[in-house]
Design a protein around this motif. Structure first.
Motif, PDB file in Angstrom:
ATOM      1  N   LYS A 129      -2.431 -38.939 -62.194  1.00 45.04           N
ATOM      2  CA  LYS A 129      -1.781 -38.807 -63.497  1.00 45.04           C
ATOM      3  C   LYS A 129      -2.439 -39.662 -64.567  1.00 45.04           C
ATOM      4  O   LYS A 129      -2.110 -39.556 -65.727  1.00 45.04           O
ATOM      5  N   ASN A 130      -3.372 -40.541 -64.166  1.00 47.56           N
ATOM      6  CA  ASN A 130      -4.024 -41.441 -65.112  1.00 47.56           C
ATOM      7  C   ASN A 130      -5.522 -41.458 -64.893  1.00 47.56           C
ATOM      8  O   ASN A 130      -5.994 -41.339 -63.763  1.00 47.56           O
TER       9      ASN A 130
ATOM     10  N   THR B 255      -3.402 -40.340 -69.838  1.00 41.78           N
ATOM     11  CA  THR B 255      -2.326 -40.090 -68.886  1.00 41.78           C
ATOM     12  C   THR B 255      -1.799 -38.680 -69.105  1.00 41.78           C
ATOM     13  O   THR B 255      -1.762 -38.191 -70.229  1.00 41.78           O
TER      14      THR B 255
ATOM     15  N   ARG C 289       1.464 -36.373 -68.149  1.00 39.88           N
ATOM     16  CA  ARG C 289       2.831 -36.363 -67.625  1.00 39.88           C
ATOM     17  C   ARG C 289       3.562 -35.134 -68.121  1.00 39.88           C
ATOM     18  O   ARG C 289       3.096 -34.422 -69.007  1.00 39.88           O
TER      19      ARG C 289
END
Length: 62
Positions: free
Chosen positions: A24-25, A35, A37
């Protein structure tokens, strides 16, 4: 931290490949943190946490 816009299809695909299904990063060399999300608020929280972790790492190493 400036926003980065991906203009090239290949660059966007490469970033998506680096993220993969689990990550996710990203820490992008010579650029910034990235990032990904589900919600903007969630992304903001995680990028702030990642930025603080990077700062802590720099302070520990210096």
């Amino acid at each position: 931290m400036p926003n980065q816009v991906v203009f090239a299809q290949e660059e966007g695909e490469r970033i998506a490949d680096y993220l993969g299904p689990q990550n996710k990063n990203l820490i992008m060399q010579t650029h910034s943190l990235l990032t990904a999300r589900g919600m903007v608020v969630e992304a903001a929280v995680f990028v702030i946490a990642l930025e603080r972790a990077c700062l802590a790492q720099i302070l520990v190493e210096s």
